[in-house]
Design an enzyme around this catalytic site. Structure first.
Site, PDB file in Angstrom:
ATOM      1  N   ARG A 280      58.191  54.475  22.268  1.00  0.00           N
ATOM      2  CA  ARG A 280      58.904  54.700  23.538  1.00  0.00           C
ATOM      3  C   ARG A 280      58.427  55.949  24.297  1.00  0.00           C
ATOM      4  NH1 ARG A 280      63.064  52.761  20.385  1.00  0.00           N
ATOM      5  NH2 ARG A 280      63.596  50.626  20.955  1.00  0.00           N
ATOM      6  N   LYS A 302      49.575  57.735  37.031  1.00  0.00           N
ATOM      7  CA  LYS A 302      49.496  56.273  37.019  1.00  0.00           C
ATOM      8  C   LYS A 302      48.643  55.851  35.833  1.00  0.00           C
ATOM      9  CE  LYS A 302      48.721  55.451  41.741  1.00  0.00           C
ATOM     10  NZ  LYS A 302      48.256  54.426  42.678  1.00  0.00           N
ATOM     11  N   GLU A 344      35.274  59.446  46.711  1.00  0.00           N
ATOM     12  CA  GLU A 344      36.685  59.862  46.666  1.00  0.00           C
ATOM     13  C   GLU A 344      36.820  61.330  47.093  1.00  0.00           C
ATOM     14  OE1 GLU A 344      39.036  57.726  46.157  1.00  0.00           O
ATOM     15  OE2 GLU A 344      38.209  56.122  44.910  1.00  0.00           O
ATOM     16  N   LYS A 386      45.264  66.348  45.928  1.00  0.00           N
ATOM     17  CA  LYS A 386      46.028  65.244  45.341  1.00  0.00           C
ATOM     18  C   LYS A 386      47.335  65.762  44.721  1.00  0.00           C
ATOM     19  CE  LYS A 386      45.950  60.971  42.864  1.00  0.00           C
ATOM     20  NZ  LYS A 386      45.305  60.007  41.976  1.00  0.00           N
ATOM     21  N   GLU A 396      55.220  57.208  44.476  1.00  0.00           N
ATOM     22  CA  GLU A 396      54.493  56.448  45.490  1.00  0.00           C
ATOM     23  C   GLU A 396      55.413  55.686  46.441  1.00  0.00           C
ATOM     24  OE1 GLU A 396      50.108  54.762  45.255  1.00  0.00           O
ATOM     25  OE2 GLU A 396      51.505  53.609  44.069  1.00  0.00           O
ATOM     26  N   ARG A 400      52.234  59.258  49.557  1.00  0.00           N
ATOM     27  CA  ARG A 400      51.009  58.999  48.805  1.00  0.00           C
ATOM     28  C   ARG A 400      50.117  57.968  49.476  1.00  0.00           C
ATOM     29  NH1 ARG A 400      50.530  58.398  42.287  1.00  0.00           N
ATOM     30  NH2 ARG A 400      52.085  59.884  41.660  1.00  0.00           N
ATOM     31  N   ASN A 404      45.241  56.244  50.436  1.00  0.00           N
ATOM     32  CA  ASN A 404      44.586  54.949  50.623  1.00  0.00           C
ATOM     33  C   ASN A 404      43.535  54.955  51.718  1.00  0.00           C
ATOM     34  OD1 ASN A 404      45.587  53.368  48.660  1.00  0.00           O
ATOM     35  ND2 ASN A 404      47.374  52.725  49.836  1.00  0.00           N
ATOM     36  N   HIS A 407      40.622  52.685  51.606  1.00  0.00           N
ATOM     37  CA  HIS A 407      40.825  51.761  50.485  1.00  0.00           C
ATOM     38  C   HIS A 407      41.270  50.369  50.902  1.00  0.00           C
ATOM     39  CE1 HIS A 407      40.079  55.150  47.969  1.00  0.00           C
ATOM     40  NE2 HIS A 407      40.327  54.472  46.862  1.00  0.00           N
ATOM     41  N   HIS A 411      38.967  47.998  49.106  1.00  0.00           N
ATOM     42  CA  HIS A 411      39.400  47.048  48.073  1.00  0.00           C
ATOM     43  C   HIS A 411      38.944  45.632  48.393  1.00  0.00           C
ATOM     44  CE1 HIS A 411      42.861  49.804  46.585  1.00  0.00           C
ATOM     45  NE2 HIS A 411      41.858  49.831  45.735  1.00  0.00           N
ATOM     46  N   HIS A 424      33.499  50.827  42.720  1.00  0.00           N
ATOM     47  CA  HIS A 424      34.683  51.159  43.511  1.00  0.00           C
ATOM     48  C   HIS A 424      34.332  52.220  44.565  1.00  0.00           C
ATOM     49  CE1 HIS A 424      38.803  52.010  44.587  1.00  0.00           C
ATOM     50  NE2 HIS A 424      38.616  53.292  44.302  1.00  0.00           N
TER      51      HIS A 424
HETATM   52  N1  LIG Z   1      45.173  56.415  37.360  1.00  0.00           N
HETATM   53  C1  LIG Z   1      44.714  56.551  38.573  1.00  0.00           C
HETATM   54  O1  LIG Z   1      45.382  57.094  39.461  1.00  0.00           O
HETATM   55  C2  LIG Z   1      43.331  56.077  38.886  1.00  0.00           C
HETATM   56  C3  LIG Z   1      42.685  56.531  40.032  1.00  0.00           C
HETATM   57  C4  LIG Z   1      41.381  56.115  40.269  1.00  0.00           C
HETATM   58  C5  LIG Z   1      40.756  55.268  39.380  1.00  0.00           C
HETATM   59  N2  LIG Z   1      41.415  54.843  38.270  1.00  0.00           N
HETATM   60  C6  LIG Z   1      40.767  53.932  37.301  1.00  0.00           C
HETATM   61  O2  LIG Z   1      39.600  54.539  36.791  1.00  0.00           O
HETATM   62  C7  LIG Z   1      38.692  53.516  36.387  1.00  0.00           C
HETATM   63  C8  LIG Z   1      37.301  53.896  36.829  1.00  0.00           C
HETATM   64  O3  LIG Z   1      36.960  55.131  36.257  1.00  0.00           O
HETATM   65  P1  LIG Z   1      35.469  55.452  35.797  1.00  0.00           P
HETATM   66  O4  LIG Z   1      34.537  55.219  36.901  1.00  0.00           O
HETATM   67  O5  LIG Z   1      35.503  56.782  35.147  1.00  0.00           O
HETATM   68  O6  LIG Z   1      35.220  54.275  34.750  1.00  0.00           O
HETATM   69  P2  LIG Z   1      34.863  54.193  33.200  1.00  0.00           P
HETATM   70  O7  LIG Z   1      35.875  54.829  32.374  1.00  0.00           O
HETATM   71  O8  LIG Z   1      34.581  52.766  32.937  1.00  0.00           O
HETATM   72  O9  LIG Z   1      33.513  55.007  33.078  1.00  0.00           O
HETATM   73  C9  LIG Z   1      32.342  54.515  33.650  1.00  0.00           C
HETATM   74  C10 LIG Z   1      31.203  54.444  32.636  1.00  0.00           C
HETATM   75  O10 LIG Z   1      30.742  55.752  32.360  1.00  0.00           O
HETATM   76  C11 LIG Z   1      30.697  55.994  30.970  1.00  0.00           C
HETATM   77  N3  LIG Z   1      30.942  57.425  30.799  1.00  0.00           N
HETATM   78  C12 LIG Z   1      32.121  58.058  30.874  1.00  0.00           C
HETATM   79  N4  LIG Z   1      31.936  59.400  30.794  1.00  0.00           N
HETATM   80  C13 LIG Z   1      30.606  59.585  30.656  1.00  0.00           C
HETATM   81  C14 LIG Z   1      29.808  60.746  30.524  1.00  0.00           C
HETATM   82  N5  LIG Z   1      30.334  61.978  30.571  1.00  0.00           N
HETATM   83  N6  LIG Z   1      28.485  60.588  30.386  1.00  0.00           N
HETATM   84  C15 LIG Z   1      27.934  59.338  30.382  1.00  0.00           C
HETATM   85  N7  LIG Z   1      28.647  58.220  30.515  1.00  0.00           N
HETATM   86  C16 LIG Z   1      29.975  58.347  30.651  1.00  0.00           C
HETATM   87  C17 LIG Z   1      31.706  55.075  30.389  1.00  0.00           C
HETATM   88  O11 LIG Z   1      31.415  54.760  29.055  1.00  0.00           O
HETATM   89  C18 LIG Z   1      31.600  53.859  31.290  1.00  0.00           C
HETATM   90  O12 LIG Z   1      30.589  53.028  30.843  1.00  0.00           O
HETATM   91  C19 LIG Z   1      39.199  52.230  36.985  1.00  0.00           C
HETATM   92  O13 LIG Z   1      39.728  51.411  35.975  1.00  0.00           O
HETATM   93  C20 LIG Z   1      40.298  52.663  37.937  1.00  0.00           C
HETATM   94  O14 LIG Z   1      41.353  51.726  38.041  1.00  0.00           O
HETATM   95  C21 LIG Z   1      42.667  55.240  38.007  1.00  0.00           C
HETATM   96 ZN   LIG Z   2      39.787  54.924  44.873  1.00  0.00          ZN
END
Ligand SMILES: NC(=O)c1ccc[n+]([C@@H]2O[C@H](COP(=O)([O-])OP(=O)(O)OC[C@H]3O[C@@H](n4cnc5c(N)ncnc54)[C@H](O)[C@@H]3O)[C@@H](O)[C@H]2O)c1
Ligand SMILES: [Zn+2]
Length: 519
Positions: A280, A302, A344, A386, A396, A400, A404, A407, A411, A424
């Site tokens: 929990r 999030k 971003e 942020k 949100e 917030r 977007n 976006h 998207h 993205h």
């Molecule tokens: N929670 C939120 O508010 C929020 C905001 C924006 C994005 N997101 C989420 O984040 C995700 C995208 O994040 P991302 O681009 O980091 O994706 P990811 O975690 O898939 O990382 C991208 C790739 O980079 C590799 N990697 C990670 N760190 C590395 C490093 N230091 N050196 C070499 N390789 C590395 C990973 O193994 C992966 O293959 C999406 O799922 C999205 O929905 C969440």
């Molecule tokens: Zn984004």
């Protein structure tokens, strides 16, 4: 009250060779009367109004000062949330705390206290602290004042030196530390209270950076339950989260166990979600290793997973206990991922930080080369914007929405490209261009701002050419944006550097305008 703020503040100032300001003395000299007599003559609200105007002035002067001062403020001075958020944004705020019995004893030893008047001063103190608990929880740190003053002062200085950004979200507030080469040690320090941790990472991050992290945690004496996920968005689903739950259970993780999400946004989103539900809800630390995860995913609480083709369809708001952004990890990120994250950063600059935009413009090529000091600055500035927005709108509900920017169309372009052809960030870059062009067409965005932004995105290595066919196809997908409200959405327009405005727009109008842009 009676925490020794003046003594400790003076000690901190002396050790750091900074000026010291005791707000009570400022108020007294302004009014020409003592705090006690001001309470008696003007009542608490009269005193607070005066205290507020003095603190506002002191903060304004501190901002322009060559040397930031140490300011001691009373326990009621930062109860007004607007003033507290300002102080959290501009200063490092430390809340000195003690047990009601000790604080009441100290207070009454100094003389009569209007706020503690009555037969049960300890009960009154407890009531006061309970009332203020959510405000104090938003401070950068809470430190017990019951140790010797020198030791308390040293702890305050250590907090000051970490220079964290505060994400003020009531009782679940936390700090974000940004720097180089500090994450291993800091994670270990933050795990001190936990007998065990669940360290979640993906295969790529483990192979590049896992060893150092595991070693520091081990040395600190915390038992580690390792979870290694498959990398990539394709694995951001409930079965990966189940893998984390099962590993935690098999390793006898309990409510005292801390989860650590060490990786990109996929890893940190899933670790946070697993932590929100395991037993929990347990504490988790967020250690992002990609630029996107640092500047965007790490702050706001999030968490979640994808369901079928619906991105982030299942999740929860669950704030981390701390976020540690160590830009050394960015050196190994793939170029395409890093550059995508910059979209971003540009978005954030447009929303709320003109200086960040200028910094990017002046250093675009060095940024693309990931110079560590520049990375620290742009991660810090992005998170600061942020954090401000999140503090005003934790769940949100409105404000917030400005996040977007770019976006809505982004998207749709991402979906139109099947979530594979464009990252993205690349889709956001194109979405920004579309939003700027649309703003120009509707008289919302100055043409010069559009041109500058497009040029910056291009120099950073991001795509800026809107392809007519994709844009038309994307226009048809726009209604699928989950942030729509009925048949109209809140579209975010860039008005000037660092300022945006949201306006409701009927979906049909938006589709028509986009189709026109595609021509
Ligand atoms: N929670 C939120 O508010 C929020 C905001 C924006 C994005 N997101 C989420 O984040 C995700 C995208 O994040 P991302 O681009 O980091 O994706 P990811 O975690 O898939 O990382 C991208 C790739 O980079 C590799 N990697 C990670 N760190 C590395 C490093 N230091 N050196 C070499 N390789 C590395 C990973 O193994 C992966 O293959 C999406 O799922 C999205 O929905 C969440
Ligand atoms: Zn984004």
């Amino acid at each position: 009250m009676a925490t020794g703020k003046s003594t400790i503040g003076a000690l901190v100032a002396r050790a750091a060779e900074r000026p010291f300001i005791d707000l009570d003395r400022v108020v007294e000299s302004e009014a020409g009367a003592s705090v006690e007599s001001l309470f008696a003559s003007r009542g608490e609200s009269g005193f607070r109004a005066l205290e507020r105007s003095c603190l506002t002035r002191v903060l304004a002067e501190a901002e322009g000062a060559a040397q930031a001062p140490v300011i001691a403020v009373g326990g009621g001075a930062l109860i007004a949330r607007d003033l507290r958020l300002r102080a959290l944004d501009e200063c490092v705020v430390v809340s000195l705390e003690g047990t009601p019995a000790e604080l009441a004893r100290r207070a009454l030893a100094q003389g009569p206290r209007p706020l503690l008047a009555g037969p049960d001063p300890v009960g009154r103190m407890r009531e006061l602290l309970d009332l203020r608990a959510a405000s104090y929880a938003e401070a950068h740190a809470r430190i017990s004042c019951e140790a010797p003053a020198e030791r308390v002062a040293a702890e305050v200085r250590a907090v000051w030196e970490r220079d964290e950004l505060a994400v003020a979200v009531g009782e679940s507030s936390y700090g974000v530390q940004i720097g180089r080469g500090f994450a291993h040690e800091r994670v270990a320090a933050l795990l001190k209270q936990s007998p065990a941790c669940v360290l979640v990472s993906d295969r790529t991050v483990t192979s590049l950076h896992g060893e150092g992290m595991a070693k520091s945690i081990n040395q600190a004496g915390t038992r580690t339950i390792h979870v290694e996920l498959e990398p990539g968005e394709a694995h951001k689903n409930i079965s990966s989260v189940e893998g984390i739950w099962r590993a935690a259970l098999a390793g006898s993780a309990d409510r005292q166990t801390t989860f650590v999400g060490f990786g990109g946004g996929v890893v940190t989103d899933m670790t946070g979600f697993a932590a929100s539900t395991y037993m929990r809800g347990v504490r988790w630390l967020c250690v992002p290793t990609t630029l996107l995860a640092m500047v965007d995913a790490s702050v706001g609480g999030k968490t979640g997973v994808d369901l079928e083709s619906a991105k982030n369809a299942v999740g929860a708001f669950w704030q981390p206990g701390a976020v540690l952004c160590d830009v050394d990890f960015l050196q190994t990120e793939q170029r395409r991922g890093f550059v995508s994250g910059l979209a971003e950063v540009v978005k954030t600059a447009l929303i709320g930080d003109r200086d960040l935009f200028l910094l990017l413009e002046q250093n675009a090529e060095r940024v693309a080369e990931r110079e560590p000091e520049l990375c620290i600055e742009l991660v810090r500035r992005s998170i600061r914007v942020k954090a401000r927005i999140v503090s005003f709108d934790v769940r949100e509900n409105g404000l917030r929405a400005v996040l977007n920017l770019g976006h809505t169309v982004g998207h749709a372009l991402e979906a139109q490209a099947g979530f594979t052809a464009l990252t993205h960030g690349e889709a956001v870059s194109l979405g920004l261009v579309a939003a700027l062009r649309l703003g120009e067409a509707l008289g919302q965005t100055p043409c010069e701002l559009s041109e500058r932004t497009v040029e910056l995105l291009r120099r950073l290595g991001l795509p800026v050419e809107l392809d007519a066919r994709s844009l038309e196809a994307a226009a048809g997908l726009i209604g699928h944006d989950k942030k729509r409200a009925g048949t109209s959405i809140r579209f975010v327009f860039a008005r000037e550097l660092g300022r945006v405005e949201t306006q409701p727009m009927p979906l049909n109008d938006l589709r028509t305008h986009l189709a026109a842009l595609a021509k």
